[in-house]
Design a protein around this motif. Structure first.
Motif, mmCIF file in Angstrom:
data_model
loop_
_atom_site.group_PDB
_atom_site.id
_atom_site.type_symbol
_atom_site.label_atom_id
_atom_site.label_comp_id
_atom_site.label_asym_id
_atom_site.label_seq_id
_atom_site.Cartn_x
_atom_site.Cartn_y
_atom_site.Cartn_z
ATOM 1 N N GLU A 1 -2.321 5.450 12.081
ATOM 2 C CA GLU A 1 -2.520 4.046 11.691
ATOM 3 C C GLU A 1 -3.655 3.899 10.677
ATOM 4 O OE1 GLU A 1 -1.864 0.164 11.191
ATOM 5 O OE2 GLU A 1 -0.567 1.544 12.292
ATOM 6 N N SER A 2 -4.721 4.668 10.859
ATOM 7 C CA SER A 2 -5.829 4.581 9.898
ATOM 8 C C SER A 2 -5.411 5.104 8.525
ATOM 9 C CB SER A 2 -7.046 5.335 10.413
ATOM 10 O OG SER A 2 -6.793 6.720 10.461
ATOM 11 N N ILE A 3 -4.566 6.112 8.485
ATOM 12 C CA ILE A 3 -4.067 6.613 7.197
ATOM 13 C C ILE A 3 -3.209 5.546 6.506
ATOM 14 C CG2 ILE A 3 -2.504 8.293 6.135
ATOM 15 C CD1 ILE A 3 -3.574 10.330 8.199
ATOM 16 N N MET A 4 -2.384 4.872 7.295
ATOM 17 C CA MET A 4 -1.554 3.813 6.714
ATOM 18 C C MET A 4 -2.419 2.663 6.190
ATOM 19 S SD MET A 4 1.536 3.921 9.487
ATOM 20 C CE MET A 4 2.483 2.592 8.828
ATOM 21 N N LEU A 5 -3.473 2.321 6.930
ATOM 22 C CA LEU A 5 -4.387 1.267 6.490
ATOM 23 C C LEU A 5 -5.145 1.685 5.230
ATOM 24 C CD1 LEU A 5 -5.696 -1.493 7.138
ATOM 25 C CD2 LEU A 5 -7.408 -0.237 8.430
ATOM 26 N N LEU A 6 -5.617 2.923 5.219
ATOM 27 C CA LEU A 6 -6.316 3.424 4.035
ATOM 28 C C LEU A 6 -5.401 3.504 2.825
ATOM 29 C CD1 LEU A 6 -8.584 6.239 5.528
ATOM 30 C CD2 LEU A 6 -9.322 4.107 4.465
ATOM 31 N N GLU A 7 -4.130 3.800 3.055
ATOM 32 C CA GLU A 7 -3.173 3.837 1.940
ATOM 33 C C GLU A 7 -3.051 2.458 1.311
ATOM 34 O OE1 GLU A 7 1.486 4.948 0.950
ATOM 35 O OE2 GLU A 7 0.822 4.779 3.031
ATOM 36 N N ASP A 8 -3.001 1.430 2.156
ATOM 37 C CA ASP A 8 -2.928 0.072 1.619
ATOM 38 C C ASP A 8 -4.208 -0.291 0.866
ATOM 39 O OD1 ASP A 8 -0.409 -0.279 2.658
ATOM 40 O OD2 ASP A 8 -1.092 -1.361 4.451
ATOM 41 N N HIS B 1 -2.474 10.095 -0.965
ATOM 42 C CA HIS B 1 -3.268 11.312 -1.111
ATOM 43 C C HIS B 1 -4.747 11.049 -0.831
ATOM 44 C CE1 HIS B 1 0.226 13.376 -2.645
ATOM 45 N NE2 HIS B 1 0.403 12.392 -3.537
ATOM 46 N N TYR B 2 -5.255 9.957 -1.378
ATOM 47 C CA TYR B 2 -6.657 9.615 -1.121
ATOM 48 C C TYR B 2 -6.878 9.242 0.348
ATOM 49 C CZ TYR B 2 -7.431 9.551 -6.163
ATOM 50 O OH TYR B 2 -7.534 9.903 -7.489
ATOM 51 N N ALA B 3 -5.921 8.566 0.922
ATOM 52 C CA ALA B 3 -6.027 8.177 2.330
ATOM 53 C C ALA B 3 -6.064 9.410 3.229
ATOM 54 C CB ALA B 3 -4.864 7.273 2.720
ATOM 55 N N LEU B 4 -5.195 10.377 2.952
ATOM 56 C CA LEU B 4 -5.182 11.615 3.739
ATOM 57 C C LEU B 4 -6.456 12.415 3.528
ATOM 58 C CD1 LEU B 4 -1.472 12.728 3.250
ATOM 59 C CD2 LEU B 4 -2.564 12.015 5.383
ATOM 60 N N LEU B 5 -6.921 12.463 2.293
ATOM 61 C CA LEU B 5 -8.148 13.190 1.988
ATOM 62 C C LEU B 5 -9.350 12.561 2.685
ATOM 63 C CD1 LEU B 5 -9.206 15.560 0.316
ATOM 64 C CD2 LEU B 5 -9.626 13.952 -1.533
ATOM 65 N N LEU B 6 -9.460 11.257 2.655
ATOM 66 C CA LEU B 6 -10.576 10.569 3.295
ATOM 67 C C LEU B 6 -10.537 10.726 4.813
ATOM 68 C CD1 LEU B 6 -13.053 8.765 2.922
ATOM 69 C CD2 LEU B 6 -11.531 6.796 3.123
ATOM 70 N N SER B 7 -9.369 10.561 5.408
ATOM 71 C CA SER B 7 -9.280 10.675 6.871
ATOM 72 C C SER B 7 -9.542 12.111 7.334
ATOM 73 C CB SER B 7 -7.921 10.192 7.369
ATOM 74 O OG SER B 7 -6.889 10.989 6.856
ATOM 75 N N SER B 8 -9.068 13.092 6.590
ATOM 76 C CA SER B 8 -9.348 14.477 6.982
ATOM 77 C C SER B 8 -10.827 14.805 6.794
ATOM 78 C CB SER B 8 -8.478 15.454 6.208
ATOM 79 O OG SER B 8 -8.758 15.371 4.831
ATOM 80 N N GLY B 9 -11.464 14.232 5.787
ATOM 81 C CA GLY B 9 -12.904 14.422 5.609
ATOM 82 C C GLY B 9 -13.697 13.830 6.757
ATOM 83 N N VAL B 10 -13.314 12.648 7.195
ATOM 84 C CA VAL B 10 -13.996 12.012 8.339
ATOM 85 C C VAL B 10 -13.819 12.858 9.592
ATOM 86 C CG1 VAL B 10 -13.942 10.003 9.876
ATOM 87 C CG2 VAL B 10 -13.902 9.675 7.401
#
Length: 118
Positions: A64-71, A77-86
């Protein structure tokens, strides 16, 4: 001769008392071992159940956080990169503070159950 009979009788009583004490101690050790094994398996089972449920919750929260970050970011790609970094930073922090967070608490919990005289 009476003195020898008394000594013999007393030594038999001491031997019998010692044997009873050894048997009682053996039974106590067996029961205490069973209690400790039972507590360990109960703790492992509860940890497995709770951990499995928490893992499912964590996976859903990450999705859900990846989907929110994508929006918000406009790119998957940025959403996945940011969530994996966190997640990586959280993992590093847990690793660095593992002794006070995990090992210390486990040792305290096990020592309470192991050394209790209940």
């Amino acid at each position: 001769m009476s003195l020898l009979k008394n000594i013999n009788k007393t030594s038999r009583q001491i031997a019998k008392s010692s044997e009873d004490y050894i048997n009682a101690t053996k039974d106590y050790v067996e029961l205490k071992t069973f209690e400790q094994i039972n507590k360990v398996f109960a703790l492992l089972f509860k940890s497995f159940i709770i951990g499995s449920l928490l893992l499912m919750v964590l996976i859903l929260l990450i999705i859900e956080s990846i989907m929110l970050l994508e929006d918000l970011l406009g790119s998957i790609h940025y959403a996945l990169l940011l969530s994996s970094g966190v997640l990586f930073v959280i993992t590093i922090l847990i690793y660095l503070f593992r002794k006070p967070l995990i090992e210390g608490r486990v040792i305290k919990m096990v020592s309470k159950t192991f050394f209790s005289t209940e």
